[in-house]
Design a protein around this motif. Sequence first.
Motif, PDB file in Angstrom:
ATOM      1  N   ASN A  51       0.802  -1.221   0.000  1.00  0.00           N
ATOM      2  CA  ASN A  51       0.000   0.000   0.000  1.00  0.00           C
ATOM      3  C   ASN A  51       0.837   1.275   0.000  1.00  0.00           C
ATOM      4  O   ASN A  51       0.521   2.220  -0.711  1.00  0.00           O
ATOM      5  CB  ASN A  51      -0.934   0.024   1.223  1.00  0.00           C
ATOM      6  CG  ASN A  51      -1.979  -1.068   1.145  1.00  0.00           C
ATOM      7  OD1 ASN A  51      -2.308  -1.546   0.081  1.00  0.00           O
ATOM      8  ND2 ASN A  51      -2.496  -1.472   2.287  1.00  0.00           N
ATOM      9  N   TRP A  52       1.857   1.326   0.802  1.00  0.00           N
ATOM     10  CA  TRP A  52       2.590   2.581   0.994  1.00  0.00           C
ATOM     11  C   TRP A  52       3.669   2.805  -0.058  1.00  0.00           C
ATOM     12  O   TRP A  52       3.835   3.920  -0.539  1.00  0.00           O
ATOM     13  CB  TRP A  52       3.224   2.628   2.372  1.00  0.00           C
ATOM     14  CG  TRP A  52       2.248   2.698   3.503  1.00  0.00           C
ATOM     15  CD1 TRP A  52       0.897   2.517   3.450  1.00  0.00           C
ATOM     16  CD2 TRP A  52       2.557   2.963   4.854  1.00  0.00           C
ATOM     17  NE1 TRP A  52       0.356   2.648   4.678  1.00  0.00           N
ATOM     18  CE2 TRP A  52       1.348   2.922   5.577  1.00  0.00           C
ATOM     19  CE3 TRP A  52       3.723   3.221   5.541  1.00  0.00           C
ATOM     20  CZ2 TRP A  52       1.280   3.134   6.938  1.00  0.00           C
ATOM     21  CZ3 TRP A  52       3.665   3.435   6.902  1.00  0.00           C
ATOM     22  CH2 TRP A  52       2.451   3.397   7.586  1.00  0.00           C
ATOM     23  N   LEU A  53       4.418   1.780  -0.396  1.00  0.00           N
ATOM     24  CA  LEU A  53       5.536   1.965  -1.326  1.00  0.00           C
ATOM     25  C   LEU A  53       5.118   2.460  -2.704  1.00  0.00           C
ATOM     26  O   LEU A  53       5.770   3.356  -3.248  1.00  0.00           O
ATOM     27  CB  LEU A  53       6.359   0.680  -1.441  1.00  0.00           C
ATOM     28  CG  LEU A  53       7.429   0.495  -0.375  1.00  0.00           C
ATOM     29  CD1 LEU A  53       8.172  -0.802  -0.592  1.00  0.00           C
ATOM     30  CD2 LEU A  53       8.391   1.644  -0.335  1.00  0.00           C
ATOM     31  N   PRO A  54       4.054   1.931  -3.300  1.00  0.00           N
ATOM     32  CA  PRO A  54       3.659   2.491  -4.596  1.00  0.00           C
ATOM     33  C   PRO A  54       3.299   3.980  -4.497  1.00  0.00           C
ATOM     34  O   PRO A  54       3.627   4.758  -5.398  1.00  0.00           O
ATOM     35  CB  PRO A  54       2.430   1.654  -4.982  1.00  0.00           C
ATOM     36  CG  PRO A  54       2.617   0.360  -4.273  1.00  0.00           C
ATOM     37  CD  PRO A  54       3.286   0.721  -2.985  1.00  0.00           C
ATOM     38  N   SER A  55       2.669   4.383  -3.412  1.00  0.00           N
ATOM     39  CA  SER A  55       2.334   5.798  -3.237  1.00  0.00           C
ATOM     40  C   SER A  55       3.586   6.640  -3.084  1.00  0.00           C
ATOM     41  O   SER A  55       3.687   7.739  -3.646  1.00  0.00           O
ATOM     42  CB  SER A  55       1.455   5.974  -2.005  1.00  0.00           C
ATOM     43  OG  SER A  55       0.279   5.222  -2.118  1.00  0.00           O
ATOM     44  N   ILE A  56       4.546   6.145  -2.343  1.00  0.00           N
ATOM     45  CA  ILE A  56       5.796   6.889  -2.148  1.00  0.00           C
ATOM     46  C   ILE A  56       6.558   6.997  -3.466  1.00  0.00           C
ATOM     47  O   ILE A  56       7.123   8.043  -3.792  1.00  0.00           O
ATOM     48  CB  ILE A  56       6.646   6.225  -1.050  1.00  0.00           C
ATOM     49  CG1 ILE A  56       5.961   6.404   0.307  1.00  0.00           C
ATOM     50  CG2 ILE A  56       8.051   6.795  -1.013  1.00  0.00           C
ATOM     51  CD1 ILE A  56       6.592   5.643   1.437  1.00  0.00           C
ATOM     52  N   ARG A  57       6.557   5.933  -4.255  1.00  0.00           N
ATOM     53  CA  ARG A  57       7.213   5.986  -5.572  1.00  0.00           C
ATOM     54  C   ARG A  57       6.520   6.990  -6.482  1.00  0.00           C
ATOM     55  O   ARG A  57       7.175   7.732  -7.215  1.00  0.00           O
ATOM     56  CB  ARG A  57       7.223   4.603  -6.209  1.00  0.00           C
ATOM     57  CG  ARG A  57       8.211   3.676  -5.565  1.00  0.00           C
ATOM     58  CD  ARG A  57       8.256   2.341  -6.259  1.00  0.00           C
ATOM     59  NE  ARG A  57       9.225   1.486  -5.603  1.00  0.00           N
ATOM     60  CZ  ARG A  57       9.136   0.179  -5.550  1.00  0.00           C
ATOM     61  NH1 ARG A  57       8.124  -0.439  -6.132  1.00  0.00           N
ATOM     62  NH2 ARG A  57      10.044  -0.529  -4.925  1.00  0.00           N
ATOM     63  N   ALA A  58       5.183   7.005  -6.444  1.00  0.00           N
ATOM     64  CA  ALA A  58       4.440   7.968  -7.269  1.00  0.00           C
ATOM     65  C   ALA A  58       4.762   9.395  -6.838  1.00  0.00           C
ATOM     66  O   ALA A  58       4.942  10.281  -7.683  1.00  0.00           O
ATOM     67  CB  ALA A  58       2.940   7.704  -7.162  1.00  0.00           C
TER      68      ALA A  58
END
Length: 83
Positions: A51-58
Motif C-alpha cells: 500500500n505505501w511503497l507504490p504511493s511513495i514511488r508515485a
Amino acid sequence: MKFVVSVQNLFIRRRLIAAFSLLTVFVVGLGLLALFSTQRMRAQSLEVETNWLPSIRALGEIDTVTARISAVVLTHTRPPARS
C-alpha cells in the motif's frame, strides 16, 4: 539412615523437576510470543510493501517531474544572456 538420604534426594529431585519444567514452560511461552510477534510484523511489512511503497514511488515521480518543469520554466522566463 538410607531412608532419610533417599527422601532428601527425592525432595531435591522434585524441586529440580519443577524448576526445569517451569523453565521449559517459560521458553515455550517466549517462543510462541516471538512467533506471533513475527507474524504480526510480517503482516505490517506486507501492508507497507503493497500500500505505501507504490504511493511513495508515485510521489517521487511527481517531485521529479515538478523539478523538471520548474527548470524548463526558469530557462524560458530568464532574459537572454548578453554577449
